[in-house]
Design a protein around this motif. Structure first.
Motif, PDB file in Angstrom:
ATOM      1  N   ASN A  85       0.855  -1.185   0.000  1.00 12.40           N
ATOM      2  CA  ASN A  85       0.000   0.000   0.000  1.00 12.40           C
ATOM      3  C   ASN A  85       0.892   1.235   0.000  1.00 12.40           C
ATOM      4  O   ASN A  85       2.098   1.138   0.217  1.00 12.40           O
ATOM      5  CB  ASN A  85      -0.956   0.005   1.199  1.00 12.40           C
ATOM      6  N   CYS A  86       0.287   2.389  -0.257  1.00 10.54           N
ATOM      7  CA  CYS A  86       1.072   3.622  -0.297  1.00 10.54           C
ATOM      8  C   CYS A  86       0.706   4.559   0.848  1.00 10.54           C
ATOM      9  O   CYS A  86       1.009   5.749   0.802  1.00 10.54           O
ATOM     10  CB  CYS A  86       0.936   4.306  -1.649  1.00 10.54           C
ATOM     11  N   VAL A 145      15.356   3.953  -6.663  1.00  9.51           N
ATOM     12  CA  VAL A 145      14.287   4.037  -7.649  1.00  9.51           C
ATOM     13  C   VAL A 145      13.023   3.426  -7.039  1.00  9.51           C
ATOM     14  O   VAL A 145      13.104   2.530  -6.197  1.00  9.51           O
ATOM     15  CB  VAL A 145      14.679   3.316  -8.974  1.00  9.51           C
ATOM     16  N   ILE A 146      11.866   3.916  -7.492  1.00 10.70           N
ATOM     17  CA  ILE A 146      10.580   3.387  -7.041  1.00 10.70           C
ATOM     18  C   ILE A 146       9.837   2.815  -8.239  1.00 10.70           C
ATOM     19  O   ILE A 146       9.793   3.432  -9.306  1.00 10.70           O
ATOM     20  CB  ILE A 146       9.730   4.487  -6.380  1.00 10.70           C
ATOM     21  N   LEU A 147       9.247   1.636  -8.047  1.00 11.06           N
ATOM     22  CA  LEU A 147       8.357   1.020  -9.018  1.00 11.06           C
ATOM     23  C   LEU A 147       6.967   1.111  -8.401  1.00 11.06           C
ATOM     24  O   LEU A 147       6.715   0.505  -7.357  1.00 11.06           O
ATOM     25  CB  LEU A 147       8.771  -0.434  -9.272  1.00 11.06           C
ATOM     26  N   LEU A 148       6.093   1.897  -9.011  1.00 16.33           N
ATOM     27  CA  LEU A 148       4.817   2.271  -8.390  1.00 16.33           C
ATOM     28  C   LEU A 148       3.639   1.882  -9.267  1.00 16.33           C
ATOM     29  O   LEU A 148       3.513   2.344 -10.400  1.00 16.33           O
ATOM     30  CB  LEU A 148       4.820   3.790  -8.141  1.00 16.33           C
ATOM     31  N   ASP A 149       2.760   1.057  -8.709  1.00 16.57           N
ATOM     32  CA  ASP A 149       1.546   0.630  -9.400  1.00 16.57           C
ATOM     33  C   ASP A 149       0.520   1.759  -9.407  1.00 16.57           C
ATOM     34  O   ASP A 149       0.400   2.512  -8.441  1.00 16.57           O
ATOM     35  CB  ASP A 149       0.965  -0.602  -8.698  1.00 16.57           C
ATOM     36  N   ASN A 150      -0.240   1.857 -10.469  1.00 18.31           N
ATOM     37  CA  ASN A 150      -1.293   2.861 -10.563  1.00 18.31           C
ATOM     38  C   ASN A 150      -2.431   2.604  -9.580  1.00 18.31           C
ATOM     39  O   ASN A 150      -3.002   3.537  -9.031  1.00 18.31           O
ATOM     40  CB  ASN A 150      -1.841   2.912 -11.998  1.00 18.31           C
ATOM     41  N   LYS A 151      -2.777   1.350  -9.348  1.00 21.18           N
ATOM     42  CA  LYS A 151      -3.940   1.001  -8.517  1.00 21.18           C
ATOM     43  C   LYS A 151      -3.535   0.604  -7.102  1.00 21.18           C
ATOM     44  O   LYS A 151      -4.080  -0.333  -6.543  1.00 21.18           O
ATOM     45  CB  LYS A 151      -4.710  -0.146  -9.171  1.00 21.18           C
ATOM     46  N   ILE A 152      -2.584   1.298  -6.512  1.00 28.11           N
ATOM     47  CA  ILE A 152      -2.118   0.965  -5.170  1.00 28.11           C
ATOM     48  C   ILE A 152      -3.019   1.656  -4.128  1.00 28.11           C
ATOM     49  O   ILE A 152      -3.265   2.854  -4.237  1.00 28.11           O
ATOM     50  CB  ILE A 152      -0.620   1.359  -5.006  1.00 28.11           C
ATOM     51  N   PRO A 153      -3.538   0.895  -3.179  1.00 28.73           N
ATOM     52  CA  PRO A 153      -4.380   1.518  -2.155  1.00 28.73           C
ATOM     53  C   PRO A 153      -3.542   2.284  -1.131  1.00 28.73           C
ATOM     54  O   PRO A 153      -2.349   2.008  -0.998  1.00 28.73           O
ATOM     55  CB  PRO A 153      -5.079   0.324  -1.499  1.00 28.73           C
ATOM     56  N   PRO A 154      -4.054   3.212  -0.407  1.00 31.78           N
ATOM     57  CA  PRO A 154      -5.431   3.668  -0.453  1.00 31.78           C
ATOM     58  C   PRO A 154      -5.674   4.812  -1.436  1.00 31.78           C
ATOM     59  O   PRO A 154      -6.810   5.046  -1.838  1.00 31.78           O
ATOM     60  CB  PRO A 154      -5.691   4.139   0.972  1.00 31.78           C
ATOM     61  N   THR A 155      -4.653   5.551  -1.866  1.00 32.29           N
ATOM     62  CA  THR A 155      -4.887   6.753  -2.670  1.00 32.29           C
ATOM     63  C   THR A 155      -4.713   6.558  -4.160  1.00 32.29           C
ATOM     64  O   THR A 155      -5.174   7.365  -4.944  1.00 32.29           O
ATOM     65  CB  THR A 155      -3.931   7.882  -2.246  1.00 32.29           C
ATOM     66  N   GLY A 156      -3.999   5.521  -4.553  1.00 33.37           N
ATOM     67  CA  GLY A 156      -3.669   5.315  -5.959  1.00 33.37           C
ATOM     68  C   GLY A 156      -2.298   5.875  -6.278  1.00 33.37           C
ATOM     69  O   GLY A 156      -1.772   6.741  -5.566  1.00 33.37           O
ATOM     70  N   GLY A 157      -1.728   5.390  -7.352  1.00 34.66           N
ATOM     71  CA  GLY A 157      -0.371   5.749  -7.723  1.00 34.66           C
ATOM     72  C   GLY A 157      -0.186   7.194  -8.141  1.00 34.66           C
ATOM     73  O   GLY A 157       0.865   7.774  -7.906  1.00 34.66           O
ATOM     74  N   ILE A 158      -1.188   7.778  -8.766  1.00 35.42           N
ATOM     75  CA  ILE A 158      -1.052   9.166  -9.206  1.00 35.42           C
ATOM     76  C   ILE A 158      -0.862  10.082  -8.010  1.00 35.42           C
ATOM     77  O   ILE A 158       0.092  10.869  -7.958  1.00 35.42           O
ATOM     78  CB  ILE A 158      -2.253   9.601 -10.068  1.00 35.42           C
ATOM     79  N   VAL A 159      -1.739   9.970  -7.028  1.00 36.64           N
ATOM     80  CA  VAL A 159      -1.642  10.805  -5.830  1.00 36.64           C
ATOM     81  C   VAL A 159      -0.348  10.508  -5.071  1.00 36.64           C
ATOM     82  O   VAL A 159       0.354  11.432  -4.617  1.00 36.64           O
ATOM     83  CB  VAL A 159      -2.873  10.616  -4.919  1.00 36.64           C
ATOM     84  N   ALA A 160       0.003   9.237  -4.945  1.00 41.28           N
ATOM     85  CA  ALA A 160       1.228   8.856  -4.233  1.00 41.28           C
ATOM     86  C   ALA A 160       2.462   9.442  -4.921  1.00 41.28           C
ATOM     87  O   ALA A 160       3.357   9.977  -4.253  1.00 41.28           O
ATOM     88  CB  ALA A 160       1.326   7.337  -4.144  1.00 41.28           C
ATOM     89  N   SER A 161       2.524   9.352  -6.235  1.00 40.03           N
ATOM     90  CA  SER A 161       3.647   9.894  -6.982  1.00 40.03           C
ATOM     91  C   SER A 161       3.706  11.410  -6.838  1.00 40.03           C
ATOM     92  O   SER A 161       4.787  11.986  -6.621  1.00 40.03           O
ATOM     93  CB  SER A 161       3.535   9.516  -8.458  1.00 40.03           C
ATOM     94  N   GLN A 162       2.574  12.065  -6.944  1.00 35.26           N
ATOM     95  CA  GLN A 162       2.531  13.524  -6.797  1.00 35.26           C
ATOM     96  C   GLN A 162       2.997  13.942  -5.406  1.00 35.26           C
ATOM     97  O   GLN A 162       3.682  14.960  -5.257  1.00 35.26           O
ATOM     98  CB  GLN A 162       1.121  14.049  -7.069  1.00 35.26           C
ATOM     99  N   GLU A 163       2.640  13.163  -4.404  1.00 36.19           N
ATOM    100  CA  GLU A 163       3.062  13.464  -3.039  1.00 36.19           C
ATOM    101  C   GLU A 163       4.587  13.388  -2.918  1.00 36.19           C
ATOM    102  O   GLU A 163       5.216  14.250  -2.303  1.00 36.19           O
ATOM    103  CB  GLU A 163       2.398  12.494  -2.059  1.00 36.19           C
ATOM    104  N   LEU A 164       5.177  12.367  -3.506  1.00 34.28           N
ATOM    105  CA  LEU A 164       6.638  12.244  -3.480  1.00 34.28           C
ATOM    106  C   LEU A 164       7.311  13.364  -4.265  1.00 34.28           C
ATOM    107  O   LEU A 164       8.302  13.940  -3.813  1.00 34.28           O
ATOM    108  CB  LEU A 164       7.080  10.895  -4.026  1.00 34.28           C
TER     109      LEU A 164
END
Length: 121
Positions: free
Chosen positions: A34-35, A49-68
């Motif tokens: 989870n993220c 490096v990070i390998l990040l899935d788009n459908k990662i709970p709870p927020t999803g990969g887009i929000v998680a990536s933007q946060e980083l």
């Protein structure tokens, strides 16, 4: 020194296969299913490096990536976005990811992509 990859995916099979392949290819691997509190998880792991899935709970990969990418400490950390969504290029762009790879992916291509991300190009 081995490069460390942190994989975020909620699919245990993908985490398992990627871990085996990447460790065999010389990476050090850490995984998360989870993220939640992603900045802390990244700080604790200190990946190259990070390998990040788009459908990662709870927020999803887009929000998680933007946060980083909004974090001063991690905005330069390469993120490889991955998804089975056929619009992966757009999603990766929206996420601010540096690279993307579409699921299902060729394992050799994954290794090459992560090496490339670690090298900065």
């Amino acid at each position: 020194m081995k490069k460390r990859v942190l994989i975020f995916d909620d699919d245990a099979d993908i985490l398992h296969v990627c871990t085996i392949v990447l460790e065999t290819s010389g990476f050090e691997v850490a995984t998360q299913n989870n993220c939640h509190d992603i900045v802390k998880k990244v700080a604790d792991c200190r990946p190259d490096v990070i390998l990040l899935d788009n459908k990662i709970p709870p927020t999803g990969g887009i929000v998680a990536s933007q946060e980083l990418k909004a974090s001063i400490d991690y905005r330069g950390l390469p993120i490889v976005f991955f998804s089975a969504n056929q619009d992966i290029a757009r999603l990766a762009g929206e996420a601010g990811a540096d690279f993307y790879i579409e699921k299902p992916f060729d394992l050799d291509h994954l290794v090459m992509m992560l090496r490339r991300a670690c090298a900065g190009y």
